[in-house]
Write a protein that holds these residues in place. Structure first.
Motif, mmCIF file in Angstrom:
data_model
loop_
_atom_site.group_PDB
_atom_site.id
_atom_site.type_symbol
_atom_site.label_atom_id
_atom_site.label_comp_id
_atom_site.label_asym_id
_atom_site.label_seq_id
_atom_site.Cartn_x
_atom_site.Cartn_y
_atom_site.Cartn_z
ATOM 1 N N ILE A 191 17.422 -2.556 5.660
ATOM 2 C CA ILE A 191 16.392 -1.651 6.202
ATOM 3 C C ILE A 191 15.812 -0.796 5.071
ATOM 4 O O ILE A 191 14.591 -0.633 4.975
ATOM 5 N N ALA A 192 16.681 -0.276 4.231
ATOM 6 C CA ALA A 192 16.231 0.539 3.093
ATOM 7 C C ALA A 192 15.337 -0.283 2.173
ATOM 8 O O ALA A 192 14.288 0.193 1.716
ATOM 9 N N GLY A 193 15.721 -1.522 1.913
ATOM 10 C CA GLY A 193 14.918 -2.394 1.058
ATOM 11 C C GLY A 193 13.543 -2.661 1.634
ATOM 12 O O GLY A 193 12.534 -2.626 0.919
ATOM 13 N N VAL A 194 13.482 -2.928 2.928
ATOM 14 C CA VAL A 194 12.198 -3.191 3.582
ATOM 15 C C VAL A 194 11.312 -1.950 3.535
ATOM 16 O O VAL A 194 10.125 -2.022 3.184
ATOM 17 N N LEU A 195 11.865 -0.797 3.856
ATOM 18 C CA LEU A 195 11.069 0.433 3.879
ATOM 19 C C LEU A 195 10.573 0.835 2.496
ATOM 20 O O LEU A 195 9.399 1.193 2.333
ATOM 21 N N THR A 196 11.443 0.795 1.499
ATOM 22 C CA THR A 196 11.005 1.199 0.160
ATOM 23 C C THR A 196 10.040 0.185 -0.438
ATOM 24 O O THR A 196 9.155 0.549 -1.208
ATOM 25 N N THR A 197 10.185 -1.074 -0.072
ATOM 26 C CA THR A 197 9.240 -2.094 -0.535
ATOM 27 C C THR A 197 7.885 -1.901 0.118
ATOM 28 O O THR A 197 6.851 -1.872 -0.559
ATOM 29 N N LEU A 198 7.869 -1.755 1.418
ATOM 30 C CA LEU A 198 6.608 -1.597 2.142
ATOM 31 C C LEU A 198 5.915 -0.269 1.861
ATOM 32 O O LEU A 198 4.718 -0.132 2.117
ATOM 33 N N ALA A 199 6.638 0.694 1.330
ATOM 34 C CA ALA A 199 6.046 1.992 1.001
ATOM 35 C C ALA A 199 4.927 1.852 -0.031
ATOM 36 O O ALA A 199 4.007 2.663 -0.071
ATOM 37 N N PHE A 200 4.980 0.815 -0.848
ATOM 38 C CA PHE A 200 3.945 0.606 -1.861
ATOM 39 C C PHE A 200 2.686 -0.032 -1.283
ATOM 40 O O PHE A 200 1.614 0.058 -1.875
ATOM 41 N N LEU A 201 2.801 -0.681 -0.154
ATOM 42 C CA LEU A 201 1.688 -1.440 0.416
ATOM 43 C C LEU A 201 0.447 -0.591 0.725
ATOM 44 O O LEU A 201 -0.662 -0.988 0.342
ATOM 45 N N PRO A 202 0.570 0.573 1.375
ATOM 46 C CA PRO A 202 -0.644 1.376 1.634
ATOM 47 C C PRO A 202 -1.375 1.777 0.356
ATOM 48 O O PRO A 202 -2.607 1.783 0.317
ATOM 49 N N GLN A 203 -0.620 2.078 -0.704
ATOM 50 C CA GLN A 203 -1.257 2.453 -1.967
ATOM 51 C C GLN A 203 -1.975 1.267 -2.592
ATOM 52 O O GLN A 203 -3.082 1.400 -3.115
ATOM 53 N N VAL A 204 -1.358 0.090 -2.533
ATOM 54 C CA VAL A 204 -1.997 -1.117 -3.060
ATOM 55 C C VAL A 204 -3.308 -1.379 -2.325
ATOM 56 O O VAL A 204 -4.346 -1.629 -2.949
ATOM 57 N N ILE A 205 -3.277 -1.302 -1.009
ATOM 58 C CA ILE A 205 -4.481 -1.549 -0.212
ATOM 59 C C ILE A 205 -5.569 -0.543 -0.565
ATOM 60 O O ILE A 205 -6.724 -0.911 -0.787
ATOM 61 N N LYS A 206 -5.200 0.728 -0.648
ATOM 62 C CA LYS A 206 -6.183 1.768 -0.959
ATOM 63 C C LYS A 206 -6.787 1.576 -2.347
ATOM 64 O O LYS A 206 -7.998 1.690 -2.532
ATOM 65 N N VAL A 207 -5.953 1.267 -3.324
ATOM 66 C CA VAL A 207 -6.450 1.077 -4.693
ATOM 67 C C VAL A 207 -7.375 -0.137 -4.766
ATOM 68 O O VAL A 207 -8.424 -0.093 -5.409
ATOM 69 N N LEU A 208 -6.998 -1.225 -4.102
ATOM 70 C CA LEU A 208 -7.833 -2.425 -4.143
ATOM 71 C C LEU A 208 -9.166 -2.220 -3.415
ATOM 72 O O LEU A 208 -10.188 -2.761 -3.832
ATOM 73 N N GLN A 209 -9.157 -1.425 -2.363
ATOM 74 C CA GLN A 209 -10.395 -1.161 -1.619
ATOM 75 C C GLN A 209 -11.312 -0.192 -2.354
ATOM 76 O O GLN A 209 -12.517 -0.409 -2.421
ATOM 77 N N THR A 210 -10.749 0.884 -2.884
ATOM 78 C CA THR A 210 -11.570 1.943 -3.473
ATOM 79 C C THR A 210 -11.718 1.848 -4.985
ATOM 80 O O THR A 210 -12.633 2.431 -5.544
ATOM 81 N N LYS A 211 -10.799 1.186 -5.629
ATOM 82 C CA LYS A 211 -10.735 1.108 -7.095
ATOM 83 C C LYS A 211 -10.594 2.495 -7.724
ATOM 84 O O LYS A 211 -10.906 2.693 -8.892
ATOM 85 N N ASP A 212 -10.138 3.439 -6.938
ATOM 86 C CA ASP A 212 -9.941 4.815 -7.405
ATOM 87 C C ASP A 212 -8.479 5.023 -7.767
ATOM 88 O O ASP A 212 -7.611 5.002 -6.898
ATOM 89 N N THR A 213 -8.220 5.217 -9.046
ATOM 90 C CA THR A 213 -6.844 5.434 -9.511
ATOM 91 C C THR A 213 -6.704 6.756 -10.263
ATOM 92 O O THR A 213 -5.709 6.982 -10.927
ATOM 93 N N LYS A 214 -7.711 7.607 -10.134
ATOM 94 C CA LYS A 214 -7.718 8.876 -10.854
ATOM 95 C C LYS A 214 -6.476 9.719 -10.592
ATOM 96 O O LYS A 214 -5.911 10.313 -11.507
ATOM 97 N N ALA A 215 -6.056 9.788 -9.347
ATOM 98 C CA ALA A 215 -4.947 10.668 -8.969
ATOM 99 C C ALA A 215 -3.568 10.025 -9.183
ATOM 100 O O ALA A 215 -2.553 10.654 -8.935
#
Length: 79
Positions: free
Chosen positions: A5-29
């Motif tokens: 469960i810990a592995g799944v949660l910590t792995t999936l925690a990166f997914l929203p950031q990946v999606i946001k970066v790929l959509q917006t191409k904004d990495t300033k922050a």
């Protein structure tokens, strides 16, 4: 079970950031130093999991490594 469960949660925690970066191409922050250290640390956990034969640890870190690497590469690309 808890480790899985810990592995799944910590792995999936990166997914929203990946999606946001790929959509917006904004990495300033996003901190380059933090993601560089994270990618290296995740890679080392991945190697450790492989060396001790812990497939759950290895697989979770392979996926996390790939997701974190996308963010790191995007940070360097869209600087």
């Amino acid at each position: 079970m808890i480790g899985s469960i810990a592995g799944v949660l910590t792995t999936l925690a990166f997914l929203p950031q990946v999606i946001k970066v790929l959509q917006t191409k904004d990495t300033k922050a996003i901190s380059l130093g933090m993601y560089l250290m994270s990618v290296i640390g995740i890679f080392l956990w991945m190697v450790h999991g492989y060396r001790i034969g812990d497939m759950a640890l290895f697989i979770a870190n392979v996926v996390t490594f790939c997701l974190a690497l996308v963010i790191l590469i995007s940070k360097l690309k869209y600087k």
